[in-house]
Design a protein around this motif. Structure first.
Motif: not given
Length: 138
Positions: A69-88
């Motif tokens: 469960a912790l691994v899944k939460i951390l992977e989802n968080f990592k993916q969430l952070v990557q999605n928010s790093d898009h260039k404008e």
């Protein structure tokens, strides 16, 4: 016909001014949020320096399903952070306002997810401590 065009242009100008104020307000809120987060992070770093290495690196034995469960939460968080790093990209005023609105909604969602993650980890920690105490008393 001319009056309708003038009214439409006046409406567009008013909307543009409203959007500009909204974008400025959103920028101000995001700046304050970033400053608050930086302040919290610097306080956490200062507190972490005062803690001995053994206290900050406590080892927990968790069940495999908790670990997954912790691994899944951390992977989802990592993916969430990557999605928010898009260039404008270059946007029109409306697209920019909508993009800011989307970012604010996304940040709000991220904050809720982080709060849920913090609560989950705290519950798992309390559960693990209860299990450790039960094992020690047995």
């Amino acid at each position: 016909m001319s009056d309708a065009v003038d009214e439409m242009l006046a409406g567009l100008a008013a909307r543009r001014q409203t959007m500009a104020r909204q974008v400025a307000k959103i920028d101000e809120i995001m700046e304050r949020s970033n400053n608050t987060l930086l302040h919290i992070e610097s306080n956490n770093k200062a507190l972490a320096q005062n803690v001995s290495p053994l206290e900050s690196q406590k080892v927990f034995n968790v069940q495999p399903e908790c670990e997954l469960a912790l691994v899944k939460i951390l992977e989802n968080f990592k993916q969430l952070v990557q999605n928010s790093d898009h260039k404008e990209e270059t946007y029109s005023a409306l697209d920019g306002c909508l993009a800011h609105r989307h970012r604010v909604e996304h940040l709000g969602s991220s904050v809720r997810k982080l709060v849920a993650l913090c609560d989950t980890v705290a519950q798992m920690k309390a559960f693990q401590e209860d299990q450790d105490e039960a094992e020690d008393s047995s």
